[in-house]
Enzyme design. Structure first.
Site, short mmCIF file in Angstrom:
data_model
loop_
_atom_site.label_atom_id
_atom_site.label_comp_id
_atom_site.label_asym_id
_atom_site.label_seq_id
_atom_site.Cartn_x
_atom_site.Cartn_y
_atom_site.Cartn_z
N GLU A 145 0.92 -0.84 -0.02
CA GLU A 145 0.08 -0.11 -0.06
C GLU A 145 0.84 1.24 -0.09
OE1 GLU A 145 -2.15 -0.35 3.63
OE2 GLU A 145 -2.92 -2.30 3.00
N LYS B 77 2.35 4.56 1.63
CA LYS B 77 2.34 5.16 2.75
C LYS B 77 2.11 6.55 2.79
CE LYS B 77 5.19 5.23 7.08
NZ LYS B 77 4.90 6.68 7.49
N ARG C 290 -2.73 9.47 11.22
CA ARG C 290 -3.50 8.22 11.43
C ARG C 290 -4.67 8.37 12.27
NH1 ARG C 290 -0.91 3.11 12.45
NH2 ARG C 290 -2.63 1.36 12.13
N GLU D 37 -6.10 6.95 7.46
CA GLU D 37 -5.02 8.01 7.65
C GLU D 37 -6.01 9.31 7.00
OE1 GLU D 37 -1.82 7.49 8.67
OE2 GLU D 37 -0.85 9.17 7.93
N LYS E 255 7.59 -0.63 6.84
CA LYS E 255 7.44 0.57 6.44
C LYS E 255 8.72 0.95 5.48
CE LYS E 255 8.19 3.31 10.53
NZ LYS E 255 7.60 3.94 11.36
P1 AMP Z 1 6.02 6.28 11.12
O1 AMP Z 1 4.70 7.47 11.54
O2 AMP Z 1 6.92 6.71 10.29
O3 AMP Z 1 6.35 5.56 12.28
O4 AMP Z 1 5.01 5.27 10.22
C1 AMP Z 1 3.81 4.82 10.67
C2 AMP Z 1 2.74 5.49 10.32
O5 AMP Z 1 2.45 5.48 9.06
C3 AMP Z 1 1.34 5.11 10.78
O6 AMP Z 1 1.08 5.47 12.02
C4 AMP Z 1 0.31 5.73 9.87
O7 AMP Z 1 -0.24 6.91 10.44
C5 AMP Z 1 1.22 6.01 8.69
N1 AMP Z 1 0.62 5.28 7.47
C6 AMP Z 1 0.56 5.76 6.24
N2 AMP Z 1 0.14 4.69 5.36
C7 AMP Z 1 -0.29 3.80 5.85
C8 AMP Z 1 -0.66 2.58 5.49
N3 AMP Z 1 -0.93 2.46 4.22
N4 AMP Z 1 -0.67 1.59 6.37
C9 AMP Z 1 -0.42 1.59 7.84
N5 AMP Z 1 -0.01 2.76 8.07
C10 AMP Z 1 0.07 3.92 7.44
#
Ligand code: AMP
Length: 617
Positions: free
Chosen positions: A271, A273, A278, A326, A472
């Site tokens: 998917e 990102k 969130r 999101e 991620k």
């Molecule tokens: P990080 O903030 O870098 O730790 O990345 C995690 C965050 O990516 C999550 O808390 C979500 O807010 C965001 N996110 C964006 N797209 C997605 C997705 N397709 N699936 C899950 N999380 C996502």
């Protein structure tokens, strides 16, 4: 007493808060988890069920259950006022006491000795009533009067834990998970059932009541309290992402686990990102045919007020559900997210103007479903949840256009606001080859998104867990080598050490040959160094202070740090004209002289390389 099943104890006729404070002190005095658990279990057993519920909740440092929307709204300054009035101490003495422990509760206890009642009379029910009154009171004067009434009845020990409970910082080393284990121990219930019950009900008092009645297995999902969010682990490159999944499959094979798919890669879904906020959406139909709707953030805040058009649009979803996604600023013309900096304008607003609704349209892009109808889907594999989500979206997304935005734009005679479904299904593709992952990453970046998420199709939704089932892969921005120019005392445990650092880059355009470097501040960070490094730096900065303003000092620019960050933003906060989003210290660069740190020009280059070029709101 040995850990394990605690002895059955006699019930106390009255449950005193003093006893709670003593137990909390005993918990703070041991670092051993098993001892803590046994202490809690034994204590809970001595209490009537209702008091055990209150105590279990407060041991986690939360005055109200998760499902309870009340908030105390009592901050440090109001508490300090109350402590000063009751103790007769001056501000200096309070600051001094606070500096000793880094904790307002402990500072209050110090100042109140000899002045407060020596014998405890407050019951747990009294404290509950006082917390309810504090939450209900409007305005600082009313709250202060209630605080004074409550604290005047408390012994110093009790005052200490009342204040800790009000600030939500118990410092007993007890987490909710440990309290759940203690509940299981106290009433011989399976830990997994207690955890599940707590997750579904969002209320420790209700969990205690069910566990004590031997019916914890009967807990059913209650909407409108946020479940924990599943999190992803970072991978730095496409190669590593593939290696991770290959390794995982190899490990499973070694453990004799059946491998369902032919190859590791077919078992994952990709998917984009998205770079937004969130959010967890809860919806449940009400008797009037519209649904009650709430949106929760990752730190369990209710975001609904900030996004009224989403709440209104989703009230047409006529089915109980919990979705994960999101919130994004959205451009319906090209079906793409707008940069995070656009969305930022919508954050932290209690009242959203008609103009904001029109100019910063938002949508919720959903990628998971946790509950539908009366079915909890957490333990279903992602592949199954995805098909439920697709079905859900094809049914409800078309009904989620916001009439609120249109009505407001008519009312103010504004240009017709965009009308589009506010619930959007995130695209997902199954991964078939390594090349596809690399392409997907580039594709996501070209759509203005941060990178890609790689999710194992066989994985359950694990609330609050950062595991390997979700990976991620996001853009790697360069790190910066910077020099510390200002330092501050930290908070709490770090109240006595200089742990918060303001740092700068060199502005070579303003430098003359042979002259000392011209420094421009660009950010402030307080995470990433070890306690020992901070202690050493504190001594160093004390010896190299230029100006001492009490809490803040400017220091000689001698300490070089390497910092990482998520983004560079344009900002007026610092002299460089830039600020870093989520800066964190990677390491001390004792090997690098100040003359070689990164330059403002480098920062400008990094800024220019970002597709969204954010500006700090
Ligand atoms: P990080 O903030 O870098 O730790 O990345 C995690 C965050 O990516 C999550 O808390 C979500 O807010 C965001 N996110 C964006 N797209 C997605 C997705 N397709 N699936 C899950 N999380 C996502």
């Amino acid at each position: 007493m040995a850990p394990g099943r605690p002895e059955r104890c006699t019930l106390f006729a009255v449950s005193l808060f003093l006893q709670f404070a003593e137990v909390a002190d005993a918990l703070a005095a041991t670092t051993k988890k098993l001892e803590k658990r046994a202490l809690i279990a034994t204590y809970l057993q001595t209490l009537p069920v209702e008091d055990a519920g209150r105590a279990a909740l407060w041991l986690c440092g939360t005055p109200f259950p998760e499902t309870d929307v009340r908030v105390l709204n009592v901050g440090g300054s109001l508490l300090s006022k109350a402590i000063l009035q009751l103790s007769g101490a001056g501000q200096e003495a309070l600051s001094e006491a606070y500096r000793r422990s880094g904790d307002l509760g402990a500072a209050a206890a110090d100042l109140l000795y000899g002045r407060a009642p020596a014998r405890g009379s407050l019951t747990l029910a009294d404290v509950e009533a006082a917390l309810a009154a504090l939450a209900a009171a409007r305005g600082p004067d009313a709250k202060l009067r209630l605080l004074l009434d409550l604290l005047a009845r408390a012994t110093p020990e009790e005052a200490k834990y009342l204040i800790k409970l009000i600030t939500g910082d118990m410092r007993t080393g007890v987490k909710q998970a440990l309290v759940e284990e203690a509940i299981a121990e106290a009433w011989s219930a399976p830990v997994a059932d207690v955890r599940r019950g707590d997750m579904l009900l969002g209320s420790l008092p209700e969990v205690v009541a069910l566990a004590a009645a031997g019916r914890i297995g009967d807990a059913r999902m209650k909407l409108f309290h946020p479940l924990g969010f599943m999190l992803a682990s970072p991978v730095p490159s496409v190669e590593e992402a593939i290696a991770r999944f290959t390794e995982e499959v190899a490990a499973e094979r070694e453990q004799g686990a059946p491998i369902v798919a032919e190859t590791a890669l077919r078992e994952v879904q990709l998917e984009d990102k998205f770079d937004g906020i969130r959010a967890q959406l809860h919806a449940a139909p009400e008797p009037d045919g519209r649904s009650r709707v709430a949106l929760y953030s990752r730190n369990r805040e209710d975001l609904s007020e900030s996004f009224p058009e989403l709440v209104e649009a989703f009230s047409s979803i006529a089915e109980p559900a919990i979705l994960d996604g999101e919130i994004l600023a959205w451009n319906p013309a090209d079906s793409r997210a707008l940069p995070f900096s656009v969305l930022q304008q919508r954050l932290g607003r209690k009242r959203v103007s008609a103009e904001m609704l029109r100019e910063v349209p938002v949508a919720l892009v959903v990628f998971d479903i946790l509950y539908r109808g009366d079915q909890l889907l957490l333990t279903e594999p992602l592949a199954q949840r995805r098909s439920v989500l697709e079905d859900f979206c094809s049914r409800w997304c078309p009904f989620t256009e916001s009439t609120l935005v249109r009505a407001q734009s008519d009312l103010f005679n504004l240009q017709q606001a965009p009308s589009f479904p506010r619930l959007i299904l995130a695209s997902a593709t199954r991964l078939a080859s390594a090349a596809q992952l690399a392409d997907a990453y580039l594709g996501a970046r070209s759509r203005g998104n941060e990178g890609v998420m790689i999710k194992s199709l066989g994985s359950a939704y694990q609330p609050g867990r950062r595991g390997l089932a979700w990976l991620k892969l996001k853009r790697e921005l360069a790190t910066l080598d910077v020099v510390v120019t200002g330092v501050e005392f930290g908070n709490g445990r770090r109240a006595q050490v200089l742990s918060d650092y303001t740092f700068a880059v060199r502005d070579t355009s303003a430098e003359n040959p042979g002259a000392p470097p011209t420094l421009r501040n660009i950010g402030k960070a307080y995470s990433g160094l070890t306690d020992q490094e901070i202690a050493d730096l504190t001594a160093f900065f004390r010896a190299h202070t230029l100006e001492d303003y009490g809490h803040f000092r400017t220091v000689e620019p001698l300490v070089v740090l390497e910092v990482a960050f998520n983004n560079v933003m344009r900002s007026t906060r610092h002299s460089s004209g830039f600020a870093l989003r989520f800066p964190r210290i990677l390491r001390l660069r004792t090997d690098k002289p100040v003359g070689e740190i990164d330059t403002l020009r480098r920062v400008e280059e990094i800024y220019a390389s970002q597709p969204d070029k954010p500006v700090e709101a």
